[in-house]
Scaffold this motif. Structure first.
Motif, PDB file in Angstrom:
ATOM      1  N   LYS A 155       0.467  -1.105  -0.410  1.00 63.18           N
ATOM      2  CA  LYS A 155       0.386   0.050   0.378  1.00 63.18           C
ATOM      3  C   LYS A 155       1.227   1.172  -0.298  1.00 63.18           C
ATOM      4  CE  LYS A 155      -4.277  -2.675   0.815  1.00 63.18           C
ATOM      5  NZ  LYS A 155      -4.413  -2.418  -1.149  1.00 63.18           N
ATOM      6  N   LYS A 156       0.988   2.547  -0.818  1.00 64.76           N
ATOM      7  CA  LYS A 156       0.933   3.201  -1.447  1.00 64.76           C
ATOM      8  C   LYS A 156       1.699   4.387   0.262  1.00 64.76           C
ATOM      9  CE  LYS A 156       1.016   3.485  -6.304  1.00 64.76           C
ATOM     10  NZ  LYS A 156       1.049   4.636  -7.440  1.00 64.76           N
ATOM     11  N   TYR A 157       0.075   4.618   0.810  1.00 66.35           N
ATOM     12  CA  TYR A 157      -0.272   5.116   1.341  1.00 66.35           C
ATOM     13  C   TYR A 157       1.114   5.082   2.945  1.00 66.35           C
ATOM     14  CZ  TYR A 157      -2.933   7.473   5.081  1.00 66.35           C
ATOM     15  OH  TYR A 157      -3.831   8.421   6.370  1.00 66.35           O
ATOM     16  N   PHE A 158       1.048   3.567   3.143  1.00 67.64           N
ATOM     17  CA  PHE A 158       1.336   3.007   4.491  1.00 67.64           C
ATOM     18  C   PHE A 158       3.313   3.101   3.985  1.00 67.64           C
ATOM     19  CE2 PHE A 158      -2.338   0.508   5.052  1.00 67.64           C
ATOM     20  CZ  PHE A 158      -2.723   1.233   6.219  1.00 67.64           C
ATOM     21  N   SER A 159       3.397   2.656   2.862  1.00 60.95           N
ATOM     22  CA  SER A 159       5.229   3.041   2.204  1.00 60.95           C
ATOM     23  C   SER A 159       5.310   4.195   2.505  1.00 60.95           C
ATOM     24  CB  SER A 159       4.856   2.390   0.842  1.00 60.95           C
ATOM     25  OG  SER A 159       4.600   1.113   0.725  1.00 60.95           O
ATOM     26  N   ALA A 160       4.938   5.244   2.173  1.00 64.42           N
ATOM     27  CA  ALA A 160       5.736   6.911   2.148  1.00 64.42           C
ATOM     28  C   ALA A 160       5.232   6.768   3.555  1.00 64.42           C
ATOM     29  CB  ALA A 160       3.970   7.847   1.218  1.00 64.42           C
ATOM     30  N   ILE A 161       4.932   6.459   4.154  1.00 65.24           N
ATOM     31  CA  ILE A 161       4.746   7.189   6.137  1.00 65.24           C
ATOM     32  C   ILE A 161       6.540   6.080   6.541  1.00 65.24           C
ATOM     33  CG2 ILE A 161       3.742   6.857   8.627  1.00 65.24           C
ATOM     34  CD1 ILE A 161       1.730   6.711   7.056  1.00 65.24           C
ATOM     35  N   ALA A 162       6.400   5.172   6.066  1.00 66.35           N
ATOM     36  CA  ALA A 162       7.100   4.094   6.184  1.00 66.35           C
ATOM     37  C   ALA A 162       8.875   5.265   6.279  1.00 66.35           C
ATOM     38  CB  ALA A 162       7.107   2.877   5.956  1.00 66.35           C
TER      39      ALA A 162
END
Length: 446
Positions: free
Chosen positions: A249-256
């Motif tokens: 999921k891009k959303y969680f990848s970006a947060i990480a």
């Protein structure tokens, strides 16, 4: 009419809750959430200064190894936590997580006491304590915010998370102040039982909040009432679901990735601060006192940000704009440090960055999980804020060690483009949060 007046808060209380953005029916829950977070962070910050002093006892050159050990332990603990959340309801595993860490604290107290009474070396005990406390902090805080995202709605989180976070900052302020005042007189090991008592009171707060949620359930229009917090329903899913969320999921990848950028910059300032303190101050208790004083300054500024600023910042600048403040300040701060690499500049940068981190960035980051599924709230959030966070520490400390030959000015210049990448990620994450929020609101309206 008489009953209504009896249940109406006094005028000063009404004024206070209006300023803080709290609705009357939320007062009890916010108060217990405030106290809950106060207990967790005061318990941690009583011991954080001890941990930092132990890092110096172990040798500043060994800090990368300490963070590597922490990262390995995180990787082992993450699937275990995922399995627990998949198999047991929250009403069962939330209290027992804190009981587990209380038992750990008392074990360390016994071991430190035995070592001091028998004049044994504390180097390896200190290293174990450093790694354990680094894991303890991230797990108990991550679980706390997952619980908060569970019992409060999206709209409530934007209004209330700053106030609740201020409870943590109050604890993070009181904890190091208490440590700085008494540690030289009573010794650092005697801070551990005090920390354990605060964690036990945090468990009491969990039960009180569960009672509040149970009272809200009869009202079907109250979207903060989560039956899964007090019932038998489990989250389910895979023990490795948190890893899968981040990878797919891009959303969680970006947060990480944004978190890795943040920890890289934090690791750089931490290592050089530790080195400067080690050559300036003698003795574990004295160094503990110095770190405690710095923590108290940071947490006093954070408290003001959480209580009075973050709510207005999110409303005026949005989630993305508020998240971008810290990387923008980091670009400016590391540029100044590259030009003038002295103790006062790096100390000022450390205080300012950590104040913004806890005063604005952290409460805003916790809002990001109010638009995701219950499974993601616990598993993705926990994986990002434990394993990914400590993975960033490993990358940071080893990289800084390998490039230390370029000096503090050179390292500061390396940090500038990383802060710029982080700024772009913060703005993108804010946009994605807004899209998810609008989509979920549209679904609810339909």
């Amino acid at each position: 009419m008489t009953e209504k007046r009896a249940n109406t808060p006094a005028k000063p209380v009404l004024y206070l809750i209006r300023v803080l953005g709290i609705e009357p029916d939320e007062m009890i829950a916010v108060a217990w959430s405030f106290i809950y977070f106060f207990c967790i962070l005061s318990a941690y910050y009583m011991l954080r200064s001890v941990r930092d002093a132990m890092a110096i006892v172990s040798g500043v050159q060994n800090i990368p190894w300490l963070f590597t050990g922490t990262f390995v332990l995180m990787l082992l603990a993450t699937p275990v936590f995922g399995w627990i959340t998949s198999k047991y309801p929250r009403r069962v595993f939330l209290p027992w997580i804190y009981y587990f860490f209380v038992a750990n604290i008392l074990i360390f107290y016994a071991v430190f006491t035995y070592a001091q009474n028998n004049e044994l070396s504390e180097i390896w005990i200190g290293r174990a304590f450093f790694i354990w406390l680094s894991v303890f902090n991230l797990f108990v805080v991550s679980v706390f915010w997952s619980f908060m995202a569970d019992i409060y709605s999206k709209k409530q989180s934007r209004r209330l998370f700053g106030v609740i976070t201020a409870g943590g900052s109050a604890g993070a302020l009181i904890g190091p102040i208490v440590t700085s005042i008494v540690v030289v007189q009573i010794g650092f090991r005697n801070m551990l039982p005090l920390s354990a008592l605060l964690l036990l009171f945090a468990v009491f707060c969990v039960y009180r909040l569960r009672g509040w949620v149970r009272q809200q359930q009869p009202d079907p229009g109250n979207e903060s009432a989560s039956s899964t917090v007090v019932g038998e329903k489990v989250i389910g899913g895979s023990a490795w679901a948190g890893v899968k969320f981040v990878l797919t999921k891009k959303y969680f990848s970006a947060i990480a990735v944004a978190l890795v950028c943040a920890t890289f910059l934090g690791g750089a300032t931490y290592m050089y601060m530790a080195e400067m303190v080690s050559v300036t101050f003698e003795g574990t208790d004295k160094r503990t006192q110095v770190f405690a004083i710095m923590d108290a300054m940071i947490n006093a500024m954070s408290f003001i940000g959480q209580l009075l600023i973050v709510k207005h910042s999110v409303r005026k600048l949005g989630i993305g704009g508020t998240l971008a403040l810290l990387p923008i300040v980091s670009v400016i701060g590391f540029t100044l440090l590259a030009v003038n690499p002295v103790f006062l500049v790096i100390a000022g940068l450390q205080v300012l960055r950590r104040s913004i981190t806890f005063g604005l960035t952290k409460p805003t980051s916790d809002m990001l999980y109010s638009v995701v599924s219950p499974e993601a709230k616990y598993k993705a959030k926990n994986f990002i804020e434990t394993a990914i966070y400590r993975g960033g520490d490993v990358i940071s400390t080893w990289t800084i060690r390998f490039i230390s030959g370029i000096g503090l000015s050179g390292v500061a210049l390396v940090c500038v483009p990383i802060a710029l990448i982080w700024t772009w990620l913060a703005i993108w994450i804010g946009g994605e949060y807004k899209r998810r929020d609008a989509a979920s609101s549209g679904s609810a309206a339909a």
